[in-house]
Motif scaffolding. Structure first.
Motif, PDB file in Angstrom:
ATOM      1  N   ASP A 200      11.734  -7.223  38.884  1.00  0.00           N
ATOM      2  CA  ASP A 200      11.314  -5.938  38.330  1.00  0.00           C
ATOM      3  C   ASP A 200      10.533  -6.142  37.034  1.00  0.00           C
ATOM      4  OD1 ASP A 200      12.564  -4.676  40.410  1.00  0.00           O
ATOM      5  OD2 ASP A 200      14.390  -4.216  39.285  1.00  0.00           O
ATOM      6  N   VAL A 201       9.441  -5.380  36.888  1.00  0.00           N
ATOM      7  CA  VAL A 201       8.509  -5.557  35.776  1.00  0.00           C
ATOM      8  C   VAL A 201       8.611  -4.391  34.805  1.00  0.00           C
ATOM      9  CG1 VAL A 201       6.071  -5.759  35.128  1.00  0.00           C
ATOM     10  CG2 VAL A 201       6.918  -6.890  37.191  1.00  0.00           C
ATOM     11  N   ASP A 202       8.535  -4.716  33.526  1.00  0.00           N
ATOM     12  CA  ASP A 202       8.487  -3.720  32.461  1.00  0.00           C
ATOM     13  C   ASP A 202       7.253  -4.008  31.624  1.00  0.00           C
ATOM     14  OD1 ASP A 202       9.092  -1.668  30.744  1.00  0.00           O
ATOM     15  OD2 ASP A 202      10.588  -2.791  29.622  1.00  0.00           O
ATOM     16  N   GLU A 203       6.488  -2.972  31.308  1.00  0.00           N
ATOM     17  CA  GLU A 203       5.307  -3.129  30.465  1.00  0.00           C
ATOM     18  C   GLU A 203       5.582  -2.536  29.094  1.00  0.00           C
ATOM     19  OE1 GLU A 203       0.557  -1.860  30.292  1.00  0.00           O
ATOM     20  OE2 GLU A 203       1.884  -1.039  31.831  1.00  0.00           O
ATOM     21  N   VAL A 204       5.299  -3.306  28.055  1.00  0.00           N
ATOM     22  CA  VAL A 204       5.430  -2.838  26.679  1.00  0.00           C
ATOM     23  C   VAL A 204       4.026  -2.766  26.090  1.00  0.00           C
ATOM     24  CG1 VAL A 204       6.354  -3.315  24.384  1.00  0.00           C
ATOM     25  CG2 VAL A 204       7.714  -3.847  26.425  1.00  0.00           C
ATOM     26  N   VAL A 205       3.661  -1.596  25.566  1.00  0.00           N
ATOM     27  CA  VAL A 205       2.335  -1.404  24.976  1.00  0.00           C
ATOM     28  C   VAL A 205       2.482  -1.278  23.465  1.00  0.00           C
ATOM     29  CG1 VAL A 205       0.270   0.043  24.918  1.00  0.00           C
ATOM     30  CG2 VAL A 205       1.556  -0.221  27.062  1.00  0.00           C
ATOM     31  N   ARG A 206       1.709  -2.057  22.735  1.00  0.00           N
ATOM     32  CA  ARG A 206       1.749  -2.013  21.273  1.00  0.00           C
ATOM     33  C   ARG A 206       0.357  -1.645  20.757  1.00  0.00           C
ATOM     34  NH1 ARG A 206       4.734  -4.171  17.054  1.00  0.00           N
ATOM     35  NH2 ARG A 206       6.466  -3.433  18.338  1.00  0.00           N
ATOM     36  N   THR A 207       0.284  -0.578  19.968  1.00  0.00           N
ATOM     37  CA  THR A 207      -0.971  -0.157  19.355  1.00  0.00           C
ATOM     38  C   THR A 207      -1.076  -0.746  17.961  1.00  0.00           C
ATOM     39  OG1 THR A 207      -0.939   1.917  20.600  1.00  0.00           O
ATOM     40  CG2 THR A 207      -2.387   1.812  18.688  1.00  0.00           C
ATOM     41  N   VAL A 208      -2.173  -1.441  17.698  1.00  0.00           N
ATOM     42  CA  VAL A 208      -2.392  -2.035  16.382  1.00  0.00           C
ATOM     43  C   VAL A 208      -3.711  -1.513  15.818  1.00  0.00           C
ATOM     44  CG1 VAL A 208      -1.100  -4.104  17.011  1.00  0.00           C
ATOM     45  CG2 VAL A 208      -3.583  -4.097  17.256  1.00  0.00           C
ATOM     46  N   ARG A 209      -3.820  -1.563  14.512  1.00  0.00           N
ATOM     47  CA  ARG A 209      -5.029  -1.090  13.830  1.00  0.00           C
ATOM     48  C   ARG A 209      -5.891  -2.294  13.478  1.00  0.00           C
ATOM     49  NH1 ARG A 209      -7.302   3.942  13.722  1.00  0.00           N
ATOM     50  NH2 ARG A 209      -8.546   4.241  11.853  1.00  0.00           N
ATOM     51  N   ARG A 210      -7.111  -2.309  13.981  1.00  0.00           N
ATOM     52  CA  ARG A 210      -8.040  -3.401  13.685  1.00  0.00           C
ATOM     53  C   ARG A 210      -9.415  -2.826  13.353  1.00  0.00           C
ATOM     54  NH1 ARG A 210      -7.394  -8.646  14.241  1.00  0.00           N
ATOM     55  NH2 ARG A 210      -5.601  -9.520  15.324  1.00  0.00           N
ATOM     56  N   GLU A 211      -9.917  -3.234  12.198  1.00  0.00           N
ATOM     57  CA  GLU A 211     -11.260  -2.849  11.784  1.00  0.00           C
ATOM     58  C   GLU A 211     -11.490  -1.347  11.914  1.00  0.00           C
ATOM     59  OE1 GLU A 211     -13.913  -5.298  14.052  1.00  0.00           O
ATOM     60  OE2 GLU A 211     -13.283  -7.150  13.033  1.00  0.00           O
ATOM     61  N   GLY A 212     -10.484  -0.595  11.496  1.00  0.00           N
ATOM     62  CA  GLY A 212     -10.627   0.856  11.455  1.00  0.00           C
ATOM     63  C   GLY A 212     -10.418   1.575  12.767  1.00  0.00           C
ATOM     64  N   ASP A 214      -7.859   1.888  16.539  1.00  0.00           N
ATOM     65  CA  ASP A 214      -6.617   1.550  17.224  1.00  0.00           C
ATOM     66  C   ASP A 214      -6.925   0.776  18.507  1.00  0.00           C
ATOM     67  OD1 ASP A 214      -5.051   2.774  15.326  1.00  0.00           O
ATOM     68  OD2 ASP A 214      -4.993   4.694  16.382  1.00  0.00           O
ATOM     69  N   ILE A 215      -6.199  -0.319  18.712  1.00  0.00           N
ATOM     70  CA  ILE A 215      -6.352  -1.144  19.908  1.00  0.00           C
ATOM     71  C   ILE A 215      -4.977  -1.324  20.538  1.00  0.00           C
ATOM     72  CG2 ILE A 215      -7.042  -3.401  20.809  1.00  0.00           C
ATOM     73  CD1 ILE A 215      -8.947  -3.661  18.471  1.00  0.00           C
ATOM     74  N   GLN A 216      -4.915  -1.218  21.838  1.00  0.00           N
ATOM     75  CA  GLN A 216      -3.644  -1.393  22.545  1.00  0.00           C
ATOM     76  C   GLN A 216      -3.585  -2.765  23.208  1.00  0.00           C
ATOM     77  OE1 GLN A 216      -3.203   1.963  25.229  1.00  0.00           O
ATOM     78  NE2 GLN A 216      -2.058   3.102  23.697  1.00  0.00           N
TER      79      GLN A 216
END
Length: 228
Positions: A200-212, A214-216
């Motif tokens: 079974d698979v679980d996906e964790v998404v993390r949003t980070v701030r780069r160069e002004g 948001d990138i996931q």
């Protein structure tokens, strides 16, 4: 004021030119890793590298032995070493120049990580190493060798995200062991391959701030299903 990057290392490696640069920003020195002309990582934002280890530490009751594929700047390994339950970390890194640079202290603090007595650095290709790993060797395997299946720096790394290698990784896990994969973009194909090969698979998404902006980033986790 931010300054222009300064090149600390520029050497030809097995996968292309390896460049380590530093720049000063927000009152701190930031180190950057560029391979084959593609930006891979820096020390300004390391939360997802740490999270890759953190989820394993949170979800596995006894993560004694872990395999990390992809050294980077050592943040995933450092996170593992902060947990006293972790007794051994095998790090597989294809690029010997990166290992030499980090051992030489070019990036402060990383030399102590790779020099920790619990750490064994293997200069090898994880695609070639995994088939020879004995069954039920690791409690966790963390794969961070490229930018993910859809944003590859090296085309050959596509195999890392496909069912045959993921099946070999699952075989190297102890029952209940966790296989985790870092990806710079979502991948339904990767999730499906993990579910088929591991469990079974679980996906964790993390949003980070780069160069002004948001990138996931995406982390995929699968626990090895109990053998029938």
């Amino acid at each position: 004021m931010d300054d222009l990057p300064r090149t600390l290392v520029r050497r030809d490696g097995i996968g292309g030119e390896v460049v380590v640069r530093s720049r000063f920003a927000a009152d701190e020195t930031i180190y950057e890793l560029i391979v084959n002309g593609t930006f891979l990582m820096d020390t300004a934002e390391t939360s997802t590298e740490r999270l890759l280890a953190g989820v394993l530490l949170e979800r596995h009751p006894v993560p004694e032995r872990v395999l990390v594929a992809g050294l980077g700047f050592g943040f995933t390994v450092a996170e593992l070493l902060g947990d006293p339950r972790v007794q051994a970390v095998d790090v597989v890194e294809l690029e010997p120049i990166l290992v030499e640079v980090l051992r030489d202290g070019v990036v402060p603090g990383v030399g102590a990580v790779v020099g920790d007595p619990r750490v064994r650095v293997l200069v090898d290709d994880v695609r070639e190493l995994l088939p020879g790993v004995a069954p039920s060797t690791y409690d966790g395997i963390l794969l961070d060798v490229d930018n993910g299946p859809d944003m590859l720096v090296h085309a050959a790394n596509a195999q890392v995200y496909e069912r045959p290698l993921l099946t070999q990784a699952a075989r190297a896990l102890r029952p209940g062991g966790l296989l985790a994969v870092w990806s710079a973009a979502p991948s339904t194909a990767l999730g499906a391959a993990l579910a088929d090969a591991v469990g079974d698979v679980d996906e964790v998404v993390r949003t980070v701030r780069r160069e002004g902006r948001d990138i996931q980033y995406h982390l995929y986790f699968a626990a090895r299903r109990d053998p029938e």
